[in-house]
Design a protein around this motif. Sequence first.
Motif, PDB file in Angstrom:
ATOM      1  N   THR A 113       0.832  -1.202   0.000  1.00 17.43           N
ATOM      2  CA  THR A 113       0.000   0.000   0.000  1.00 17.43           C
ATOM      3  C   THR A 113       0.866   1.251   0.000  1.00 17.43           C
ATOM      4  N   LEU A 114       2.045   1.140   0.626  1.00 20.05           N
ATOM      5  CA  LEU A 114       2.939   2.295   0.752  1.00 20.05           C
ATOM      6  C   LEU A 114       3.958   2.244  -0.378  1.00 20.05           C
ATOM      7  N   ASP A 115       4.655   3.328  -0.580  1.00 21.01           N
ATOM      8  CA  ASP A 115       5.657   3.319  -1.633  1.00 21.01           C
ATOM      9  C   ASP A 115       7.031   3.655  -1.065  1.00 21.01           C
ATOM     10  N   MET A 116       7.689   2.643  -0.533  1.00 23.47           N
ATOM     11  CA  MET A 116       9.011   2.846   0.047  1.00 23.47           C
ATOM     12  C   MET A 116      10.076   3.019  -1.010  1.00 23.47           C
ATOM     13  N   GLU A 117       9.781   2.553  -2.202  1.00 22.93           N
ATOM     14  CA  GLU A 117      10.755   2.644  -3.286  1.00 22.93           C
ATOM     15  C   GLU A 117      10.992   4.107  -3.661  1.00 22.93           C
ATOM     16  N   ARG A 118       9.904   4.851  -3.831  1.00 22.02           N
ATOM     17  CA  ARG A 118      10.045   6.231  -4.312  1.00 22.02           C
ATOM     18  C   ARG A 118       9.983   7.272  -3.201  1.00 22.02           C
ATOM     19  N   TYR A 178      13.072  -5.360  -4.504  1.00 23.18           N
ATOM     20  CA  TYR A 178      11.917  -4.490  -4.283  1.00 23.18           C
ATOM     21  C   TYR A 178      11.698  -4.298  -2.783  1.00 23.18           C
ATOM     22  N   LEU A 179      11.714  -3.023  -2.348  1.00 21.82           N
ATOM     23  CA  LEU A 179      11.631  -2.745  -0.919  1.00 21.82           C
ATOM     24  C   LEU A 179      10.191  -2.481  -0.508  1.00 21.82           C
ATOM     25  N   SER A 180       9.733  -3.221   0.486  1.00 24.27           N
ATOM     26  CA  SER A 180       8.351  -3.086   0.948  1.00 24.27           C
ATOM     27  C   SER A 180       8.280  -3.630   2.376  1.00 24.27           C
ATOM     28  N   ILE A 181       7.133  -3.455   3.008  1.00 29.04           N
ATOM     29  CA  ILE A 181       6.975  -4.045   4.345  1.00 29.04           C
ATOM     30  C   ILE A 181       7.105  -5.570   4.248  1.00 29.04           C
ATOM     31  N   VAL A 182       6.589  -6.129   3.155  1.00 30.45           N
ATOM     32  CA  VAL A 182       6.710  -7.586   2.975  1.00 30.45           C
ATOM     33  C   VAL A 182       8.186  -7.993   2.952  1.00 30.45           C
ATOM     34  N   SER A 183       8.996  -7.274   2.157  1.00 27.66           N
ATOM     35  CA  SER A 183      10.395  -7.711   2.045  1.00 27.66           C
ATOM     36  C   SER A 183      11.169  -7.445   3.343  1.00 27.66           C
ATOM     37  N   LEU A 184      10.802  -6.383   4.095  1.00 31.86           N
ATOM     38  CA  LEU A 184      11.472  -6.145   5.382  1.00 31.86           C
ATOM     39  C   LEU A 184      11.077  -7.217   6.408  1.00 31.86           C
ATOM     40  N   CYS A 185       9.804  -7.588   6.434  1.00 35.77           N
ATOM     41  CA  CYS A 185       9.364  -8.663   7.343  1.00 35.77           C
ATOM     42  C   CYS A 185      10.047  -9.984   6.981  1.00 35.77           C
ATOM     43  N   ALA A 186      10.170 -10.230   5.672  1.00 35.83           N
ATOM     44  CA  ALA A 186      10.804 -11.476   5.223  1.00 35.83           C
ATOM     45  C   ALA A 186      12.287 -11.493   5.594  1.00 35.83           C
TER      46      ALA A 186
END
Length: 359
Positions: free
Chosen positions: A25-30, A89-97
């Motif tokens: 939902t968020l855009d940590m990339e940009r 790809y940086l996201s909450i999913v990838s940080l949790c993983a």
Amino acid sequence: MEFAAETTLTALPLIADLDTYRADTLDMERDADTREFWLRVFEHNTPSYTQRAISSDARPDAAQRGAAFSAGFLTHLQTIRRDPKAIGYLSIVSLCALRRRYLLQYDFADPYLALKQQENEAALRLLPALLAELDDMPADKRLLTLVTGIFAGNIFDMGCASTIALYENGETDFHAVRARIKPRPWRVDDFDAFAGAFSRGYRKTVMFVDNSGADIVLGMIPFARHILQSGSDLVMTANTHPALNDITHTELVDLIARVARIDATFADALDAGQLTLVPSGNDLPVIDMTRVSPELAEASRDADLLIIEGMGRSLETNYFMRFACDTLKVAMIKEEDVAKIFDGGLYDVVCRFEPADGD
Ligand code: MG
């Protein structure tokens, strides 16, 4: 690092458009501010998480492994701060993983196991009286009380600094919390549309649940019971692997068996096959719906109502994603950065209902 369980994951067939689906939902990339906010959230939560991991593990080298987990993960967050592309790809999913990868690398199976059990026991003691209270209530008030109860239960979340503070202040009484849920209209309030659709009846509901304790026992189980009493089939799905204090599938199976011993609706629904419990395949406190178990994919195929509960799954990863059947997204907001998406504040609540054929 690859895990056996992940190799067989598949997309939930209810995703409306697989090509554009993105669990983010968020855009940590940009957005550098968003990125920094979340890096700090993960950093801030690491000491208490590490402490929890160490105290969950009786082996003599637990403290040493805990320190290595913390150092490894925090160093990796620093690398990401310097190079946001460092883990793809940086996201909450990838940080949790990433955090889960470090946890497994240092052999911590389930840091929140004891807490989850303790919270389930405490909540179970309150369940019979809560069910009796709901049964005594006029039918037209019950659904609203149940949804308000989901919000009250969902505040109990050890993944969030704001909630950990509530625990420490002893402000975790379910009835008191339910009474203090912000009044309607909520931050996002599609309750009336949901109530209207629910009164027309569903054939099959798939429900993603979130945390152990009051969340599942006093929020979702009474709601699940109401769905069963409406005549809908119900698939309750929880994580296959532990993530923070989220209930796992194995724990949910035990819990529902215990509930069935005190409640005829659950006992009958299990006997009749009206209620089934299916592992989601997930191992994170958020969810990428393109990576669920084949069992869940199969069970979801003919669902006409999807319920996604909790901030991680419904707001942080799937809020803007559409599904092919009616969808209810319910959560309490417990992070400032999530509140910003909704122009709201901490403890605002979201009840988003998206009809399958709606806008
Ligand atoms: Mg959770």
